[in-house]
Design a protein around this motif. Structure first.
Motif, short mmCIF file in Angstrom:
data_model
loop_
_atom_site.label_atom_id
_atom_site.label_comp_id
_atom_site.label_asym_id
_atom_site.label_seq_id
_atom_site.Cartn_x
_atom_site.Cartn_y
_atom_site.Cartn_z
N SER A 509 0.79 -1.23 0.00
CA SER A 509 0.00 0.00 0.00
C SER A 509 0.82 1.28 0.00
O SER A 509 0.30 2.34 -0.34
CB SER A 509 -0.93 0.02 1.22
OG SER A 509 -1.82 -1.08 1.22
N ASN A 527 0.66 6.80 0.78
CA ASN A 527 -0.21 5.70 1.18
C ASN A 527 -1.35 5.55 0.17
O ASN A 527 -2.32 6.30 0.21
CB ASN A 527 -0.76 5.94 2.58
CG ASN A 527 -1.74 4.86 3.02
OD1 ASN A 527 -1.87 3.81 2.38
ND2 ASN A 527 -2.44 5.11 4.12
N SER A 529 -4.01 3.79 -0.15
CA SER A 529 -5.07 2.92 0.37
C SER A 529 -6.04 3.72 1.23
O SER A 529 -5.75 4.85 1.64
CB SER A 529 -4.46 1.78 1.21
OG SER A 529 -4.10 2.23 2.51
N GLN A 533 -1.59 3.04 7.57
CA GLN A 533 -0.46 2.15 7.34
C GLN A 533 0.64 2.46 8.35
O GLN A 533 0.97 3.63 8.59
CB GLN A 533 0.09 2.31 5.92
CG GLN A 533 -0.92 2.01 4.83
CD GLN A 533 -1.34 0.56 4.80
OE1 GLN A 533 -0.56 -0.34 5.15
NE2 GLN A 533 -2.59 0.30 4.41
#
Length: 585
Positions: A509, A527, A529, A533
Motif C-alpha cells: 500500500s 499511502n 489505500s 499504514q
C-alpha cells in the motif's frame, strides 16, 4: 547514488510544468456551447496564478471533427468554432507576456479526408496519389461480401482500426481502398513519399516562425508502416497492425525531422508513442542525448486496467503502478527524460482512476499530485485535475461524443458481442475518453460557468461542489496544493534533477522513494489505500546517514505542522496521506 550538478543535462522544458488545455471544453465566450480561443485568453491570468510554465494546446486547426480535431483539414488555419488566427496570435502574445510558453499538437500520422491533399489524391492527381496508401482489395476469398466494398472483394488485409472495424475504407470513385488506422475519416499519410515529409516539415517551420515553443506529436511512432503495406498491393497479412508501431524507417523519418526542423530551434519536442516499454530499450533511442525528441508519452501505466475492448477493465495494484514508474525512472536516469502524467484528453480522470473519488477525493487527488511533482521528469496537469474533477456518470450511449467509445460499442451491439448498453455502462464510465472531455468547472453557476449556451457534452453533476471558484477560496483545497507544489518545484532543484531511489519496494500500500542531488534529499511517502499504514524503513534502504541529516517535513496533504521533524524510520500514514521530507546533509 547522489547526483551532482556536473551530471545534469539542463533544459528549460525539464524545469517546466505543463498544463494541457482541451479547448473545446475549457471556456466558451460566444455561448455556442463550445470552448474557444478567446475563452482561453480570458483565463490566462488563472494559468499564471497557478504557476504553470507551458501550455499544451490540443488541436484548434480546421477540422470536420470526426475525432474532435485530430482529423485536420488544414494545418495552417484555425477552426471557426475556436476563433480566428488573430485570436490565436493574441493568445500566444498574452502567454509569452507572462513567461508561459505554448506547444501545439502535431498530428501527422493522418489527415482528415477533407484535407486538400486527400481530395486531390482521390481525384488521381499524379502529384498527390501517393500521399496516402491506396491499395487493391483481395479477391481470393470465395463468396466474400461486405465491408462496404465491391461484392466478392475483401479489404486489402485483416487489420482492424483502433476505433473499431476494418482499417481500410473503400472509395467508389477511386476503385481502391485507403488505409486508416483510426477513423475512416482519418486516412493515413504515406511518409515513404518525400513530398509528404517536405510538406510536413515546411508546415512545422511555419508554426515555429509564428513563435510557438514546440510540438506534442500525436501517435508519432506510427508514421513508418511495415513492408507488408508499403511494398504489397494488396498488403499481405505477414505482419499485424501493431507492426506499424516503431516501423522500419521510424528513426530515419524522425531523424530527418530533427535535422530539418528541430535541431536549430530551442524547442520542446514531445512524442506520443504507443507500445513503448522500458525493457525494450527503444525509448532511449528516441529521447537519449542523441535522440531526435525531448521526451515521450508512453502508455505502460495507463494500460494497467485495460481489458482489451473498451467495455472491459482489469484489476491492478500498487505493485503494478510502482513497477512501471520505477522501470522508467531507472531506465532513463542516465540518458533521457521522462514525462510524468496520470491523465490527459485520452484518459479518464486521474482521481477516479488511480484514487478514491468519493470519501477520499481531496486526499487521493493531492497524493496523486505529490507523485506527479516529485518523480524525475516533466510533470503534466490536464485541465480540471487541479480541482479534483471526477469521471462523469454516463447513463446512455447518446451522452457520449467520442468515436473511440461509440464505434466499438455500436459494432459490438450489432455483432451480438454484448447484449445492451446497460451491460457495459459501468466500464464505459470508467474507461471512456469522454470522462476527461466534460467542461471545465469554473463555478457553481449554470453549466459550471463554462457556457451560457448548451454545452457540446454534458457538464458533470457535481460542479456545484467541485469548481475553481470554491477551490481558490479554500486555503486547503486541491488547487492550492497544486500551486504550492509548483512553487516548491521552482525553488528546489532536487525535485527536478534529483536521482530516484525506490524504498519499500514490496509494500502492498505504501510507495516510498528518495530523490537525491548535491547532498539534498527528498523522502517521499505515499499511502495508496483507504486504511492507515504503519511501517518502518530499513536503514540500508536510505541513501544518507540519519545522524548527519537535518530533516524538514515540507509537504503533507493532511493538517500537519509542516516544519522540522526528524524521521526515525518508523511512520504512521493516514488513508491516502502523502508526506515529503526535505533532508539536507
Amino acid at each position: 547514488m547522489t547526483e551532482t550538478n556536473t551530471d545534469l543535462d539542463r533544459a528549460w522544458w525539464k524545469e517546466s510544468v505543463v498544463y494541457q488545455i482541451y479547448p473545446r471544453s475549457f471556456n466558451d465566450t460566444n455561448s455556442d456551447g463550445v470552448g474557444d480561443i478567446p475563452g482561453i485568453i480570458e483565463k490566462v491570468d488563472y494559468l499564471d496564478d497557478l504557476g504553470v510554465d507551458i501550455i499544451w494546446l490540443n488541436p484548434v486547426y480546421e477540422s470536420p471533427n470526426a475525432d474532435n480535431g485530430y482529423d485536420i483539414a488544414d494545418y495552417q488555419s484555425i477552426m471557426d468554432e475556436f476563433g480566428t488566427m488573430d485570436d490565436w496570435e493574441l493568445l500566444l502574445e498574452e502567454l509569452h507576456d507572462r513567461d508561459i510558453r505554448l506547444i501545439m499538437d502535431l498530428v501527422v500520422n493522418h489527415t482528415s479526408d477533407e484535407h486538400e491533399w486527400f481530395i486531390k489524391s482521390r481525384a488521381n492527381e499524379d502529384e498527390y496519389r501517393d500521399y496516402y496508401f491506396w491499395r487493391n482489395g483481395r479477391t481470393d476469398i470465395d463468396g466474400f461480401t461486405g465491408f462496404n466494398g465491391p461484392e466478392n472483394e475483401a479489404p486489402p488485409n485483416e487489420w482492424e482500426s483502433f476505433f473499431g472495424g476494418p482499417a481500410w475504407a473503400y472509395d467508389d470513385d477511386v476503385g481502391k481502398w485507403y488505409m486508416h488506422l483510426f477513423d475512416r475519416k482519418q486516412p493515413d499519410l504515406n511518409w515513404e513519399n518525400p513530398a509528404v515529409r517536405e510538406e510536413i516539415f515546411e508546415m512545422m517551420e511555419w508554426w515555429l516562425d509564428k513563435g510557438i515553443d514546440g510540438f506534442r506529436m500525436d501517435v508519432i511512432n506510427l508514421i513508418s508502416k511495415p513492408d507488408s503495406v508499403v511494398h504489397h498491393d494488396p498488403p499481405t497479412n505477414e505482419s499485424e497492425m501493431w507492426h506499424s508501431i516503431d516501423g522500419p524507417r521510424i528513426h530515419e523519418f524522425l531523424g530527418e525531422m530533427h535535422d530539418r526542423v528541430l535541431k536549430d530551434n530551442d524547442v520542446f519536442a514531445l512524442g506520443e508513442m504507443m507500445g513503448q516499454h522500458m525493457d525494450m530499450g527503444l525509448a532511449r533511442s528516441y529521447v537519449g542525448r542523441d535522440g531526435p525528441l525531448s521526451t515521450i508519452f508512453h502508455f505502460d501505466h495507463v494500460l494497467l486496467d485495460n481489458g482489451g475492448p473498451i467495455w472491459e477493465t482489469k484489476d491492478w495494484g500498487l505493485h503494478d503502478l510502482r513497477g512501471v514508474f520505477t522501470r522508467w525512472q531507472d531506465g532513463l536516469s542516465a540518458d533521457g527524460w521522462n514525462s510524468i502524467y496520470l491523465s490527459n484528453h485520452d484518459q479518464p480522470r486521474l482521481v477516479s482512476r488511480f484514487g478514491n473519488d468519493d470519501r477520499y477525493r481531496r486526499e487521493s487527488a493531492t497524493l496523486l499530485a505529490t507523485l506527479i511533482f516529485t518523480l524525475r521528469g516533466t510533470p503534466y496537469i490536464f485541465q480540471g485535475a487541479e480541482i479534483g474533477m471526477t469521471n462523469y456518470p454516463f447513463e446512455s450511449l447518446s451522452e457520449f461524443r467520442d468515436v473511440e467509445t461509440i464505434n466499438p460499442v455500436k459494432n459490438a451491439l450489432g455483432n451480438d458481442e454484448i447484449d445492451s448498453f446497460e451491460q457495459v455502462k459501468h466500464a464505459l464510465r470508467h474507461n471512456s475518453r469522454d470522462n476527461a472531455r466534460t467542461p471545465m468547472q469554473w463555478s457553481d453557476a449554470e453549466n459550471a460557468g463554462f457556457t451560457d449556451g448548451k454545452p457540446w457534452i454534458g457538464v458533470n453533476t457535481n460542479y456545484e461542489e467541485i469548481n475553481v471558484e470554491a477551490a481558490r477560496a479554500d486555503p486547503n483545497s486541491i488547487w492550492n496544493y497544486y500551486r504550492d507544489l509548483i512553487s516548491l518545484r521552482d525553488e528546489h532543484e532536487v525535485m527536478v534533477y534529483g536521482h530516484y531511489g525506490l524504498l519499500l519496494g514490496e509494500h502492498d500500500s505504501v510507495w516510498g522513494y528518495t530523490r537525491s542531488l548535491d547532498g539534498a534529499h527528498l523522502l517521499v511517502l505515499l499511502n495508496f489505500s483507504d486504511h492507515e499504514q504503519h511501517f518502518d524503513i530499513p536503514d540500508w534502504e536510505l541513501p544518507f546517514d540519519e545522524q548527519s541529516i537535518d530533516a524538514e517535513l515540507f509537504v503533507c496533504n493532511y493538517d500537519h505542522d509542516v516544519g522540522n521533524e526528524i524521521p526515525d524510520r518508523w511512520f504512521e500514514l493516514r488513508p491516502w496521506e502523502a508526506r515529503v521530507y526535505h533532508l539536507a546533509e
